[in-house]
Design a protein around this motif. Structure first.
Motif, PDB file in Angstrom:
ATOM      1  N   GLU A 262     -73.510 -19.582 -14.784  1.00 27.19           N
ATOM      2  CA  GLU A 262     -73.955 -20.511 -15.949  1.00 27.19           C
ATOM      3  C   GLU A 262     -75.716 -20.394 -16.090  1.00 27.19           C
ATOM      4  OE1 GLU A 262     -72.534 -22.042 -18.434  1.00 27.19           O
ATOM      5  OE2 GLU A 262     -70.380 -22.144 -17.814  1.00 27.19           O
ATOM      6  N   THR A 263     -76.291 -20.551 -15.083  1.00 23.34           N
ATOM      7  CA  THR A 263     -77.712 -20.821 -14.918  1.00 23.34           C
ATOM      8  C   THR A 263     -78.474 -19.590 -14.805  1.00 23.34           C
ATOM      9  OG1 THR A 263     -77.535 -20.834 -12.390  1.00 23.34           O
ATOM     10  CG2 THR A 263     -77.329 -22.808 -13.704  1.00 23.34           C
ATOM     11  N   ILE A 264     -77.953 -18.219 -14.542  1.00 24.97           N
ATOM     12  CA  ILE A 264     -78.435 -16.698 -14.864  1.00 24.97           C
ATOM     13  C   ILE A 264     -77.549 -16.063 -15.855  1.00 24.97           C
ATOM     14  CG2 ILE A 264     -79.065 -14.871 -13.730  1.00 24.97           C
ATOM     15  CD1 ILE A 264     -79.040 -16.346 -10.882  1.00 24.97           C
ATOM     16  N   PRO A 265     -78.184 -16.351 -17.251  1.00 31.13           N
ATOM     17  CA  PRO A 265     -77.164 -15.805 -18.495  1.00 31.13           C
ATOM     18  C   PRO A 265     -76.729 -14.443 -17.944  1.00 31.13           C
ATOM     19  CG  PRO A 265     -79.001 -17.183 -19.110  1.00 31.13           C
ATOM     20  CD  PRO A 265     -79.314 -16.882 -17.444  1.00 31.13           C
TER      21      PRO A 265
ATOM     22  N   MET B 126     -72.960 -12.861 -18.371  1.00 31.48           N
ATOM     23  CA  MET B 126     -72.360 -11.965 -19.428  1.00 31.48           C
ATOM     24  C   MET B 126     -71.670 -10.798 -18.747  1.00 31.48           C
ATOM     25  SD  MET B 126     -75.902 -12.111 -21.818  1.00 31.48           S
ATOM     26  CE  MET B 126     -75.168 -10.522 -22.673  1.00 31.48           C
ATOM     27  N   ARG B 127     -72.123 -10.529 -17.586  1.00 35.21           N
ATOM     28  CA  ARG B 127     -71.474  -9.583 -16.784  1.00 35.21           C
ATOM     29  C   ARG B 127     -69.900 -10.113 -16.192  1.00 35.21           C
ATOM     30  NH1 ARG B 127     -68.409  -6.929 -15.072  1.00 35.21           N
ATOM     31  NH2 ARG B 127     -68.499  -5.023 -13.749  1.00 35.21           N
ATOM     32  N   PHE B 128     -69.786 -11.156 -16.069  1.00 37.14           N
ATOM     33  CA  PHE B 128     -68.676 -11.699 -15.170  1.00 37.14           C
ATOM     34  C   PHE B 128     -67.569 -12.665 -16.028  1.00 37.14           C
ATOM     35  CE2 PHE B 128     -71.144 -10.111 -11.609  1.00 37.14           C
ATOM     36  CZ  PHE B 128     -70.392  -9.482 -10.975  1.00 37.14           C
TER      37      PHE B 128
ATOM     38  N   SER C 260     -65.570 -21.208 -20.886  1.00 36.49           N
ATOM     39  CA  SER C 260     -65.734 -19.948 -20.568  1.00 36.49           C
ATOM     40  C   SER C 260     -64.755 -19.816 -19.498  1.00 36.49           C
ATOM     41  CB  SER C 260     -67.035 -19.744 -20.069  1.00 36.49           C
ATOM     42  OG  SER C 260     -67.539 -20.279 -18.767  1.00 36.49           O
ATOM     43  N   THR C 261     -64.471 -18.379 -19.134  1.00 38.50           N
ATOM     44  CA  THR C 261     -63.611 -18.046 -18.127  1.00 38.50           C
ATOM     45  C   THR C 261     -64.215 -16.693 -17.599  1.00 38.50           C
ATOM     46  OG1 THR C 261     -61.279 -17.684 -17.385  1.00 38.50           O
ATOM     47  CG2 THR C 261     -61.940 -16.850 -19.795  1.00 38.50           C
ATOM     48  N   PHE C 262     -63.505 -16.519 -16.300  1.00 40.85           N
ATOM     49  CA  PHE C 262     -63.835 -15.120 -15.624  1.00 40.85           C
ATOM     50  C   PHE C 262     -63.291 -14.004 -16.486  1.00 40.85           C
ATOM     51  CE2 PHE C 262     -65.076 -17.582 -12.207  1.00 40.85           C
ATOM     52  CZ  PHE C 262     -66.206 -16.804 -11.664  1.00 40.85           C
TER      53      PHE C 262
ATOM     54  N   LEU D 187     -77.545  -8.785  -9.825  1.00 44.79           N
ATOM     55  CA  LEU D 187     -78.699  -9.575  -9.583  1.00 44.79           C
ATOM     56  C   LEU D 187     -79.892  -8.667  -9.611  1.00 44.79           C
ATOM     57  CD1 LEU D 187     -77.795 -12.225  -7.280  1.00 44.79           C
ATOM     58  CD2 LEU D 187     -78.388 -12.736  -9.364  1.00 44.79           C
ATOM     59  N   ASP D 188     -79.951  -7.321  -8.766  1.00 41.12           N
ATOM     60  CA  ASP D 188     -80.865  -6.434  -8.834  1.00 41.12           C
ATOM     61  C   ASP D 188     -81.381  -5.866 -10.057  1.00 41.12           C
ATOM     62  OD1 ASP D 188     -80.999  -6.667  -6.137  1.00 41.12           O
ATOM     63  OD2 ASP D 188     -79.886  -5.056  -5.654  1.00 41.12           O
ATOM     64  N   ARG D 189     -80.415  -5.743 -11.012  1.00 43.55           N
ATOM     65  CA  ARG D 189     -80.612  -5.118 -12.337  1.00 43.55           C
ATOM     66  C   ARG D 189     -81.448  -6.371 -13.331  1.00 43.55           C
ATOM     67  NH1 ARG D 189     -74.967  -3.395 -12.102  1.00 43.55           N
ATOM     68  NH2 ARG D 189     -74.890  -1.287 -11.769  1.00 43.55           N
ATOM     69  N   VAL D 190     -81.251  -7.599 -12.923  1.00 36.09           N
ATOM     70  CA  VAL D 190     -81.958  -8.535 -13.660  1.00 36.09           C
ATOM     71  C   VAL D 190     -83.482  -8.449 -13.408  1.00 36.09           C
ATOM     72  CG1 VAL D 190     -82.250 -11.116 -14.074  1.00 36.09           C
ATOM     73  CG2 VAL D 190     -79.938 -10.066 -13.551  1.00 36.09           C
ATOM     74  N   LYS D 191     -84.182  -8.335 -14.543  1.00 35.85           N
ATOM     75  CA  LYS D 191     -85.654  -8.129 -14.259  1.00 35.85           C
ATOM     76  C   LYS D 191     -86.211  -9.439 -13.522  1.00 35.85           C
ATOM     77  CE  LYS D 191     -90.077  -7.296 -16.399  1.00 35.85           C
ATOM     78  NZ  LYS D 191     -90.780  -6.756 -17.944  1.00 35.85           N
ATOM     79  N   ARG D 192     -86.988  -9.260 -12.284  1.00 32.05           N
ATOM     80  CA  ARG D 192     -87.664 -10.459 -11.867  1.00 32.05           C
ATOM     81  C   ARG D 192     -88.676 -10.984 -12.495  1.00 32.05           C
ATOM     82  NH1 ARG D 192     -85.952 -11.072  -6.795  1.00 32.05           N
ATOM     83  NH2 ARG D 192     -87.783 -12.413  -6.154  1.00 32.05           N
TER      84      ARG D 192
END
Length: 266
Positions: A197-200, A204-206, A223-225, A242-247
């Motif tokens: 929820e907190t990391i959009p 969106m991926r899961f 929402s659901t998995f 998480l690694d793909r998410v731009k820091r």
């Protein structure tokens, strides 16, 4: 009590006995008789009624928890002095897990306890020798149906969960022994989805929105998995996303209430 950064990629077998999904499925399978007041009591309960709106997966996966998002949060727990709330930092995002966030996600009653609530009822209800972990408070209150309707189960489940999180942190002492089986009791469902929820982009991926979900439903029901993820996924997949998410260039804090109000206004 926090984990060292060298532990962030390590995995354990996290176990929870939060079997709400299975219980709801059992209730739905019961034949509703004209005088079946017991089932209607749960369906019309001011707090528990929302749980009947949760979308279920296939029967094979009905009790399959998706604990890796929760484990990611636990790995990134912040060391705080006051043990009344929990903070996590994932990809420089400060995620607050307080009573406010718990209320918005679960829609349970999170008001203050009434005085001497632990002394409610009596101990007519006795547990068997194989159920010794049933809390003494539950044994006293089980026969008082009106008490169950008005009791702040949201606050109780939040306090219990926070206590278990700190107990987990103290147990591991900053180091992860892989392949460990660790039980985490409590109302884990809202913590399972907090990271998504907190990391959009992670959400969106899961996860995906539930079609025709009422905005009055608890956040957990909206929402659901994704069906392809219903059998669960390893920590490595979450870490890859998480690694793909731009820091972020600057740290910022996630206040779930702000996100919730934006969704409602939209």
């Amino acid at each position: 009590m926090f984990f060292f950064h060298t532990e962030y990629k390590k995995q354990i077998k996290l176990e929870t006995r939060c079997l709400i999904v299975g219980i709801i499925e059992m209730f739905k399978a019961l034949k509703l008789e004209p005088g079946n007041a017991e089932r209607r009591w749960f369906e019309e309960h001011p707090q528990l009624c929302h749980l009947f709106q949760m979308k279920q997966g296939s029967k094979k996966n009905v009790s399959n928890h998706k604990v890796q998002g929760m484990w990611v949060l636990l790995l990134h727990t912040v060391d705080v002095s006051k043990r009344r709330e929990v903070w996590f930092i994932v990809n420089d995002v400060h995620i607050h897990h307080r009573l406010r966030e718990h209320t918005l996600i679960s829609c349970l009653n999170c008001r203050n306890y009434r005085l001497s609530y632990k002394e409610i009822g009596d101990r007519k209800f006795k547990v068997g020798t194989r159920a010794k972990d049933v809390l003494y408070f539950f044994q006293r209150a089980v026969d008082d149906l009106e008490f169950h309707k008005t009791f702040p189960w949201g606050r109780y489940s939040f306090d219990y969960m926070v206590k278990e999180i700190f107990h987990t942190m103290d147990h591991f002492g900053g180091l992860v022994k892989e392949k460990t089986l660790w039980p985490l009791p409590g109302f884990c469902l809202r913590l399972e989805l907090l990271a998504f929820e907190t990391i959009p982009k992670l959400g969106m991926r899961f996860r995906e929105s539930v079609e025709r979900a009422d905005i009055d439903y608890m956040r957990m029901c909206q929402s659901t998995f994704k069906e392809i993820e219903m059998r669960g996924f390893p920590l490595s997949r979450v870490n890859r996303e998480l690694d793909r998410v731009k820091r972020l260039k600057e740290e910022y804090s996630v206040f779930f209430q702000d996100m919730y109000e934006e969704d409602v206004s939209a």
